[in-house]
Design a protein around this motif. Structure first.
Motif, mmCIF file in Angstrom:
data_model
loop_
_atom_site.group_PDB
_atom_site.id
_atom_site.type_symbol
_atom_site.label_atom_id
_atom_site.label_comp_id
_atom_site.label_asym_id
_atom_site.label_seq_id
_atom_site.Cartn_x
_atom_site.Cartn_y
_atom_site.Cartn_z
ATOM 1 N N TYR A 110 0.780 2.860 -3.423
ATOM 2 C CA TYR A 110 -0.297 3.693 -3.594
ATOM 3 C C TYR A 110 -0.155 5.145 -2.908
ATOM 4 N N PRO B 149 0.852 -1.196 -0.153
ATOM 5 C CA PRO B 149 -0.032 -0.154 -0.051
ATOM 6 C C PRO B 149 0.951 1.283 0.028
ATOM 7 N N LEU C 292 -7.066 3.149 -2.490
ATOM 8 C CA LEU C 292 -6.483 1.707 -2.622
ATOM 9 C C LEU C 292 -5.383 1.372 -1.525
ATOM 10 N N GLY C 293 -4.722 2.669 -1.041
ATOM 11 C CA GLY C 293 -3.660 2.512 0.063
ATOM 12 C C GLY C 293 -4.317 1.991 1.294
ATOM 13 N N ASN D 296 -7.426 0.682 1.759
ATOM 14 C CA ASN D 296 -8.229 -0.617 1.747
ATOM 15 C C ASN D 296 -7.536 -2.059 1.107
ATOM 16 N N GLY D 297 -6.425 -1.479 0.338
ATOM 17 C CA GLY D 297 -5.628 -2.842 -0.173
ATOM 18 C C GLY D 297 -6.190 -3.023 -1.541
ATOM 19 N N GLY E 261 -4.437 -3.228 3.081
ATOM 20 C CA GLY E 261 -4.087 -1.963 2.859
ATOM 21 C C GLY E 261 -3.756 -1.521 4.315
#
Length: 254
Positions: A88, A85, A105-106, A108-109, A115
């Motif tokens: 991101y 992550p 995205l970072g 939550n993954g 993430g």
């Protein structure tokens, strides 16, 4: 003229020697008695003593085994998970296009990878888990989700020269953005005082000073601005600090 032998001093000396020997004997007798009592105590309580020693040795060995076979591998695993992550996050910081999507995205993954939120939860107590709190907090701050930003940043701790103050200052920014200037001021001051350096200290003194002006705490603002001028004259914040000092001084006279 008659001469007399002085026998009295020899008698006293002999008596003293007897007393010394008697005292020495008493000391040795006392030591023997003490040693005897200690031996008796050990014999009487040897099972308990061995159990206590066993527990201490087992605790030490258990701690060493935990450090080597549990904590160290978990630290390594967490660090590997954090690398994903972070890509991101760094891309979001360096790009204005689709930054919100990258921060999300970072947090939550993606693609089956953790993430920052998952890492903070799954690897709590590790260095990477602690760092995940920082990245999650900053990500939420950039996404304007201030409550979540404050929650994660307050879970983060660091002795780093810049990272620690930056996290405290970011909490101040979050409070400022939700119109809680009193809380913002407190965190800016904490950030300024956490580590003394020529970057973060004048930066957060300046933010604290401006927030004090907003709160009409003009004498406090004047104190903070003058500290920048006197203690950090080469900082960026010191370049136009006389203007702010004048405003704070004028406000103090009201």
């Amino acid at each position: 003229m008659a001469t007399y032998k002085k026998t009295g001093s020899k008698a006293k000396e002999a008596h003293k020697n007897i007393e010394d020997k008697s005292t020495t004997a008493e000391v040795f007798n006392t030591l023997d008695e003490t040693a005897s009592r200690s031996e008796q105590f050990i014999i009487k309580n040897q099972n308990v003593i061995f159990i206590v020693l066993g527990i201490v040795v087992a605790s030490i060995l258990g701690y060493l085994a935990y450090q080597k076979y549990v904590k160290a591998p978990k630290e390594k695993e967490a660090a590997n998970e954090l690398a994903y992550p972070k890509v991101y996050f760094e891309n979001a910081i360096n790009n204005t296009v689709a930054a919100d999507s990258l921060f999300t995205l970072g947090l939550n993954g993606a693609e089956g990878k953790y993430g920052f939120i998952d890492i903070s939860d799954e690897y709590s107590g590790t260095k990477a888990g602690n760092l995940a709190n920082y990245y999650a907090g900053i990500s939420y701050l950039r996404l304007k989700k201030y409550k979540e930003a404050i929650d994660y940043l307050e879970e983060f701790s660091s002795e780093d020269e810049l990272l620690g103050p930056t996290a405290k200052g970011a909490i101040g920014d979050a409070f400022a953005d939700i119109n809680q200037p009193e809380d913002a001021f407190d965190y800016y001051v904490k950030a300024a005082e956490l580590k003394d350096n020529n970057f973060s200290t004048p930066l957060f003194l300046f933010k604290a000073g401006n927030t004090a002006m907003e709160l009409e705490k003009y004498p406090k603002a004047l104190e903070l601005f003058e500290r920048i001028k006197n203690d950090y004259p080469n900082s960026d914040e010191a370049k136009n600090i006389d203007i702010y000092i004048s405003k704070a001084a004028f406000g103090s006279k009201k």
